[in-house]
Design a protein around this motif. Sequence first.
Motif, PDB file in Angstrom:
ATOM      1  N   PRO A  64       0.810  -1.228   0.000  1.00  0.00           N
ATOM      2  CA  PRO A  64       0.000   0.000   0.000  1.00  0.00           C
ATOM      3  C   PRO A  64       0.841   1.274   0.000  1.00  0.00           C
ATOM      4  O   PRO A  64       0.464   2.269  -0.622  1.00  0.00           O
ATOM      5  N   LEU A  65       1.992   1.242   0.662  1.00  0.00           N
ATOM      6  CA  LEU A  65       2.863   2.424   0.652  1.00  0.00           C
ATOM      7  C   LEU A  65       3.445   2.671  -0.727  1.00  0.00           C
ATOM      8  O   LEU A  65       3.562   3.816  -1.171  1.00  0.00           O
ATOM      9  N   VAL A  66       3.798   1.595  -1.410  1.00  0.00           N
ATOM     10  CA  VAL A  66       4.302   1.733  -2.782  1.00  0.00           C
ATOM     11  C   VAL A  66       3.209   2.259  -3.691  1.00  0.00           C
ATOM     12  O   VAL A  66       3.441   3.116  -4.546  1.00  0.00           O
ATOM     13  N   GLY A  67       1.984   1.767  -3.496  1.00  0.00           N
ATOM     14  CA  GLY A  67       0.851   2.253  -4.277  1.00  0.00           C
ATOM     15  C   GLY A  67       0.593   3.736  -4.065  1.00  0.00           C
ATOM     16  O   GLY A  67       0.293   4.467  -5.012  1.00  0.00           O
ATOM     17  N   LEU A  68       0.730   4.198  -2.836  1.00  0.00           N
ATOM     18  CA  LEU A  68       0.574   5.631  -2.557  1.00  0.00           C
ATOM     19  C   LEU A  68       1.690   6.443  -3.202  1.00  0.00           C
ATOM     20  O   LEU A  68       1.459   7.538  -3.723  1.00  0.00           O
ATOM     21  N   GLN A  69       2.898   5.902  -3.169  1.00  0.00           N
ATOM     22  CA  GLN A  69       4.036   6.609  -3.752  1.00  0.00           C
ATOM     23  C   GLN A  69       3.850   6.817  -5.248  1.00  0.00           C
ATOM     24  O   GLN A  69       4.168   7.873  -5.778  1.00  0.00           O
ATOM     25  N   TYR A  70       3.323   5.797  -5.933  1.00  0.00           N
ATOM     26  CA  TYR A  70       3.151   5.883  -7.376  1.00  0.00           C
ATOM     27  C   TYR A  70       1.739   6.293  -7.776  1.00  0.00           C
ATOM     28  O   TYR A  70       1.390   6.217  -8.955  1.00  0.00           O
ATOM     29  N   GLN A  71       0.940   6.709  -6.809  1.00  0.00           N
ATOM     30  CA  GLN A  71      -0.427   7.201  -7.038  1.00  0.00           C
ATOM     31  C   GLN A  71      -1.262   6.193  -7.825  1.00  0.00           C
ATOM     32  O   GLN A  71      -1.952   6.535  -8.786  1.00  0.00           O
TER      33      GLN A  71
END
Length: 172
Positions: A64-71
């Motif tokens: 989820p953090l990676v998903g937030l980083q890459y929007q």
Amino acid sequence: IHALSGRNGFMELSAGAADSAAELFGQTGWLRSGRDKPGMLEMLHGGTLVLHDIDRIHLVLIAPLVGLQYQLPDAAVSSMMLSLLVGTPVLSLIGAIGAALTLGVRGGGILLSLLILPLYIPVLIYGSGAIEASMLAGASAEPYLMLMAAFAIVAVVFAPWATGAALKIAVE
């Protein structure tokens, strides 16, 4: 940040330094003395915990953090978590087979990459395809995830057998 938070204690913890869950969470009846040994988290008493070496945390939890980083959209993040959850054990089991096959072989590192990389590619393609399909309107990630689940079933059934056979050959 800790000083402004008003929390009680401060503890730095290396995720790789904790030898066991008992060290983090404590254990009862420690060393037959009947005394309880408190864990690091219990000794903190509502303070601030800073984790170092966060790379040892499972990828599914970091997704989820990676998903937030890459929007990424929410559907893509959930698809990424599912593909990591299904694909990571497959890659580990394939790696176990390759490690057992190259055990004791001179120049085994090169042989290991030649054996394992072709087997990794389909899992990686279908995992990234599931994420891409979940980002497109009207496309479904389900076929990709179903194929990855089939890979996982095949790997769980056959990898222990193949690893055991390779280890038996390496020992002889």
